[in-house]
Design an enzyme around this catalytic site. Sequence first.
Site, PDB file in Angstrom:
ATOM      1  N   SER A  32       0.845  -1.197   0.000  1.00  0.00           N
ATOM      2  CA  SER A  32       0.000   0.000   0.000  1.00  0.00           C
ATOM      3  C   SER A  32       0.876   1.239   0.000  1.00  0.00           C
ATOM      4  CB  SER A  32      -0.919  -0.008   1.228  1.00  0.00           C
ATOM      5  OG  SER A  32      -1.584   1.232   1.276  1.00  0.00           O
ATOM      6  N   HIS A  59      -1.090  -1.163  -4.456  1.00  0.00           N
ATOM      7  CA  HIS A  59      -2.387  -0.858  -3.832  1.00  0.00           C
ATOM      8  C   HIS A  59      -2.441   0.646  -3.548  1.00  0.00           C
ATOM      9  CE1 HIS A  59      -5.998  -1.857  -1.462  1.00  0.00           C
ATOM     10  NE2 HIS A  59      -5.597  -0.897  -0.641  1.00  0.00           N
ATOM     11  N   ASP A 118      -4.725   3.830  -2.141  1.00  0.00           N
ATOM     12  CA  ASP A 118      -5.867   4.177  -1.289  1.00  0.00           C
ATOM     13  C   ASP A 118      -6.336   5.594  -1.545  1.00  0.00           C
ATOM     14  OD1 ASP A 118      -6.176   1.825   0.441  1.00  0.00           O
ATOM     15  OD2 ASP A 118      -4.132   2.296   1.068  1.00  0.00           O
ATOM     16  N   MET A 148      -8.940   8.433  -0.429  1.00  0.00           N
ATOM     17  CA  MET A 148      -9.817   8.789   0.699  1.00  0.00           C
ATOM     18  C   MET A 148     -10.407  10.176   0.496  1.00  0.00           C
ATOM     19  SD  MET A 148      -7.409   7.566   3.807  1.00  0.00           S
ATOM     20  CE  MET A 148      -6.658   5.942   3.847  1.00  0.00           C
ATOM     21  N   HIS A 194      -8.263   1.352  -4.479  1.00  0.00           N
ATOM     22  CA  HIS A 194      -9.249   1.163  -3.408  1.00  0.00           C
ATOM     23  C   HIS A 194      -9.899   2.512  -3.108  1.00  0.00           C
ATOM     24  CE1 HIS A 194      -9.740   0.077   1.183  1.00  0.00           C
ATOM     25  NE2 HIS A 194     -10.898   0.220   0.571  1.00  0.00           N
ATOM     26  N   MET A 232     -12.131   4.793  -1.099  1.00  0.00           N
ATOM     27  CA  MET A 232     -12.833   4.986   0.175  1.00  0.00           C
ATOM     28  C   MET A 232     -13.567   6.318   0.075  1.00  0.00           C
ATOM     29  SD  MET A 232      -9.860   3.534   2.640  1.00  0.00           S
ATOM     30  CE  MET A 232      -8.692   3.571   1.297  1.00  0.00           C
ATOM     31  N   MET A 238     -11.816  -5.525   4.985  1.00  0.00           N
ATOM     32  CA  MET A 238     -11.055  -4.560   5.778  1.00  0.00           C
ATOM     33  C   MET A 238     -10.775  -5.176   7.149  1.00  0.00           C
ATOM     34  SD  MET A 238     -10.546  -2.105   3.737  1.00  0.00           S
ATOM     35  CE  MET A 238      -9.504  -1.295   4.949  1.00  0.00           C
ATOM     36  N   GLY A 250      -9.169   4.237   6.719  1.00  0.00           N
ATOM     37  CA  GLY A 250      -8.878   5.661   6.891  1.00  0.00           C
ATOM     38  C   GLY A 250      -7.422   5.938   7.226  1.00  0.00           C
ATOM     39  N   GLY A 282      -3.288   4.156   7.823  1.00  0.00           N
ATOM     40  CA  GLY A 282      -2.352   3.036   7.829  1.00  0.00           C
ATOM     41  C   GLY A 282      -1.877   2.795   9.257  1.00  0.00           C
ATOM     42  N   GLY A 283      -1.194   1.706   9.459  1.00  0.00           N
ATOM     43  CA  GLY A 283      -0.541   1.451  10.745  1.00  0.00           C
ATOM     44  C   GLY A 283      -1.448   1.084  11.898  1.00  0.00           C
ATOM     45  N   ASP A 338      -7.005  -6.214   3.856  1.00  0.00           N
ATOM     46  CA  ASP A 338      -6.429  -4.863   3.874  1.00  0.00           C
ATOM     47  C   ASP A 338      -6.466  -4.268   5.283  1.00  0.00           C
ATOM     48  OD1 ASP A 338      -5.490  -2.375   3.257  1.00  0.00           O
ATOM     49  OD2 ASP A 338      -7.182  -1.798   1.976  1.00  0.00           O
ATOM     50  N   GLY A 390       0.961  -2.115   4.130  1.00  0.00           N
ATOM     51  CA  GLY A 390       1.507  -0.765   4.039  1.00  0.00           C
ATOM     52  C   GLY A 390       2.674  -0.577   4.968  1.00  0.00           C
ATOM     53  N   SER A 391       2.384  -0.261   6.235  1.00  0.00           N
ATOM     54  CA  SER A 391       3.465   0.074   7.161  1.00  0.00           C
ATOM     55  C   SER A 391       4.428  -1.082   7.388  1.00  0.00           C
ATOM     56  CB  SER A 391       2.902   0.591   8.478  1.00  0.00           C
ATOM     57  OG  SER A 391       1.805  -0.168   8.871  1.00  0.00           O
TER      58      SER A 391
HETATM   59  C1  DX5 Z   1      -6.605   1.633   5.292  1.00  0.00           C
HETATM   60  C2  DX5 Z   1      -6.110   1.396   3.880  1.00  0.00           C
HETATM   61  C3  DX5 Z   1      -5.007   0.424   3.805  1.00  0.00           C
HETATM   62  C4  DX5 Z   1      -3.740   0.866   4.514  1.00  0.00           C
HETATM   63  C5  DX5 Z   1      -3.078  -0.357   5.037  1.00  0.00           C
HETATM   64  O1  DX5 Z   1      -7.684   2.471   5.277  1.00  0.00           O
HETATM   65  O2  DX5 Z   1      -7.154   0.927   3.056  1.00  0.00           O
HETATM   66  O3  DX5 Z   1      -4.713   0.019   2.476  1.00  0.00           O
HETATM   67  O4  DX5 Z   1      -2.875   1.587   3.696  1.00  0.00           O
HETATM   68  O5  DX5 Z   1      -2.006   0.051   5.807  1.00  0.00           O
HETATM   69  P1  DX5 Z   1      -1.380  -0.873   6.918  1.00  0.00           P
HETATM   70  O6  DX5 Z   1      -0.859  -2.099   6.224  1.00  0.00           O
HETATM   71  O7  DX5 Z   1      -0.287  -0.009   7.482  1.00  0.00           O
HETATM   72  O8  DX5 Z   1      -2.456  -1.210   7.908  1.00  0.00           O
HETATM   73 ZN    ZN Z   2      -6.645  -0.039   1.025  1.00  0.00          ZN
END
Ligand code: DX5
Ligand code: ZN
Length: 217
Positions: free
Chosen positions: A9, A34, A36, A38, A67, A69, A138, A143, A145-146, A176, A198-199
């Site tokens: 991500s 990936h 995101d 938002m 993705h 959102m 999900m 919303g 990461g991490g 995700d 992601g993180s």
């Molecule tokens: C969250 C996103 C994810 C996010 C995942 O709202 O849809 O794709 O980037 O990040 P990690 O892997 O850090 O949870």
């Molecule tokens: Zn995502």
Amino acid sequence: MATPLIAPSILAADFGWLKQECEMVNKSKADWFHLDIMDGVFVPNLSFGTPVVKAIAKEAKKPLDIHLMIIDPDRYLDLFLDLEPLVLTVHYEACTHLHRTINYISSRGVYAGVALNPHTKVSLLEDIITEIDLVCLMSVNPGFGGQKFIESTYQKVQQTKSLTAKYGSSTLIEIDGGVTDKNAGKLLKSGADVLVAGSHVFSSSDPQKTILDLKNS
Ligand code: DX5
Ligand code: ZN
């Protein structure tokens, strides 16, 4: 258990070094990018829009997994479809006419994905599962990461797997949020096909190895 697809991500990448971060993903064993998107309404955060997606698309040598959102994503489908992603995912909770939305995505030759928030039941997809190419479960509240992985996701993976088996559908199951080496193996055993991370990837000292390790989970 087939080899999983890994989708780093980009939300967790260093945006000051976006080109280099894309090159890292290109060189790695990752399968998809990936991305995101938002809107600050459906989720309490903003990320990036089409100028940044275009910049990533220019560097990416692997398919894009977008993705959305965003509330009422029909308003922006063409904008993202024109960038020719492999997958375009909308949220179940954000679409009034989900059947129409996913059929429109498919009609443009792009895989149609539907994401479910942690509180949304998998069974709500029963009437359209054969028309969905990817279900994104999900495993955090979207919303940010991490965040911490929500444990009840394993059960939802199994429920989704049963639903696709019941209808003989080849729909991919993507996870995700909060994916790490600690939960990847169990997610894959439960039936997941695609892991978004992601993180865990971008904050590691060796992101390419972290991706490879996820791939070999
Ligand atoms: C969250 C996103 C994810 C996010 C995942 O709202 O849809 O794709 O980037 O990040 P990690 O892997 O850090 O949870
Ligand atoms: Zn995502």
